[in-house]
Design a protein around this motif. Sequence first.
Motif, mmCIF file in Angstrom:
data_model
loop_
_atom_site.group_PDB
_atom_site.id
_atom_site.type_symbol
_atom_site.label_atom_id
_atom_site.label_comp_id
_atom_site.label_asym_id
_atom_site.label_seq_id
_atom_site.Cartn_x
_atom_site.Cartn_y
_atom_site.Cartn_z
ATOM 1 N N GLN A 349 0.823 -1.214 0.000
ATOM 2 C CA GLN A 349 0.000 0.000 0.000
ATOM 3 C C GLN A 349 0.859 1.268 0.000
ATOM 4 O OE1 GLN A 349 -3.287 0.295 -0.255
ATOM 5 N NE2 GLN A 349 -3.767 -1.888 -0.206
ATOM 6 N N ASP A 350 2.154 1.127 0.320
ATOM 7 C CA ASP A 350 3.045 2.290 0.415
ATOM 8 C C ASP A 350 3.870 2.531 -0.852
ATOM 9 O OD1 ASP A 350 2.250 2.779 3.039
ATOM 10 O OD2 ASP A 350 3.762 1.388 3.862
ATOM 11 N N ILE A 351 3.626 1.745 -1.913
ATOM 12 C CA ILE A 351 4.425 1.899 -3.126
ATOM 13 C C ILE A 351 4.357 3.320 -3.665
ATOM 14 C CG2 ILE A 351 4.609 1.209 -5.554
ATOM 15 C CD1 ILE A 351 3.842 -1.626 -4.669
ATOM 16 N N LYS A 352 3.184 3.934 -3.594
ATOM 17 C CA LYS A 352 3.054 5.285 -4.137
ATOM 18 C C LYS A 352 3.953 6.289 -3.411
ATOM 19 C CE LYS A 352 -1.158 6.266 -1.467
ATOM 20 N NZ LYS A 352 -2.572 6.643 -1.574
ATOM 21 N N LYS A 353 4.340 5.982 -2.177
ATOM 22 C CA LYS A 353 5.228 6.875 -1.438
ATOM 23 C C LYS A 353 6.640 6.856 -2.026
ATOM 24 C CE LYS A 353 2.772 6.317 2.972
ATOM 25 N NZ LYS A 353 2.889 5.843 4.371
ATOM 26 N N ILE A 354 7.096 5.678 -2.422
ATOM 27 C CA ILE A 354 8.482 5.587 -2.903
ATOM 28 C C ILE A 354 8.625 6.203 -4.292
ATOM 29 C CG2 ILE A 354 8.353 3.299 -4.006
ATOM 30 C CD1 ILE A 354 11.079 2.703 -2.685
ATOM 31 N N ILE A 355 7.583 6.152 -5.121
ATOM 32 C CA ILE A 355 7.743 6.711 -6.464
ATOM 33 C C ILE A 355 7.582 8.219 -6.459
ATOM 34 C CG2 ILE A 355 6.980 4.596 -7.567
ATOM 35 C CD1 ILE A 355 4.321 5.873 -8.151
ATOM 36 N N LYS A 356 7.135 8.800 -5.341
ATOM 37 C CA LYS A 356 7.068 10.255 -5.237
ATOM 38 C C LYS A 356 8.345 10.829 -4.655
ATOM 39 C CE LYS A 356 2.052 10.667 -4.974
ATOM 40 N NZ LYS A 356 0.885 11.047 -4.171
#
Length: 356
Positions: A349-356
């Motif tokens: 669920q935290d993948i979007k954090k790393i690509i930002k």
Amino acid sequence: MLTAIIMAGGSGERFWPLSTPEKPKQLLKIFSEKTMIRETVDRILPIIKPENIFIATNIIQVKEIEKELSDIPKENIIIEPLFKDTAAAIGYSSLIIENRFKDKLKENEKIEVVVLASDHLIKKEEEFRNAVLKASKEAEENGVIVTLGIKPHKPETGYGYIEVKDKNIELNSICKVKRFREKPSYETAESYLNAGNYLWNSGMFIFTTETIFKNFEVLMEEHTEIFNELREVLKTNLTGKELSDKVRPYFENFEKISIDFGIMEYSKNIRVIPVDIDWNDIGSFNAFDEIFPKDETGNIVRGNKIKNLDSKNNIVISDDLNISLLGIEDLVIVQNKENLLITRKNRTQDIKKIIK
């Protein structure tokens, strides 16, 4: 008159590196030879004509969507100039539908709208269509907003919940909604499952244009003021990018808020139909665990074969890389072109954090 809004403006960040802003999850062929948005359209074509299907998206994705959905009229692809969440998107799309069909209705005929996500998986398609038709009839006859609720089979923390008044939920019945609940902790999700009167919120809504705008008037006055201004703009009958550019100044004034927070949690005329349609919102790579077969060690492999020694319960997706697993478990490994993702399943669920 039955119409549909398919919400296709998401970026699918939790599916990086497969998903990109230009080609997000709904434009990928993940579960079949069709893209997810193509599957969504095909699922409703037996009950809704192509000219009554509208796609709400953004300028980045519009060309791919036009190419993918050549049977949908180009003027039905709605380009949102700014992302202001689902209250603005659904209200604006409903305005466009109202403007398109209001002068073509028969006496006493109303416009029913089905709001669908472009990236959900539904295996029991006939049961789904029957539920939509039943919800449409209820929405038209009684002036209510109807949603489809999924009967839970496990304590799921990734979904919102709908609490119904009746403790004995019958599938395909029309139930009064007591309240909407936010995504719970695991312990709370267990209590919901045991209580028996909670459903997963699928995010699918059915209403008439008349009903939804009455709810906006009562619960979201500032949105209603902007909608009234937009009605005048829509009289120009612009479409596509021209319309998107024209309405941009109005969109800048919308509060960024979801329709769940703005209307569903407060409206007094919500109904839910509990359904069993083999539904999954494909919210993260963990959804693969429920959909794809596993090998003898519990691994799911898509794409190239892997070499495995003492590794189990992993999800591995690779387009052209040979991957060897040694002594690992509960990982998600995704390779797409030059990008490689490695994460534990409990962090997807935290993948979007790393690509930002």
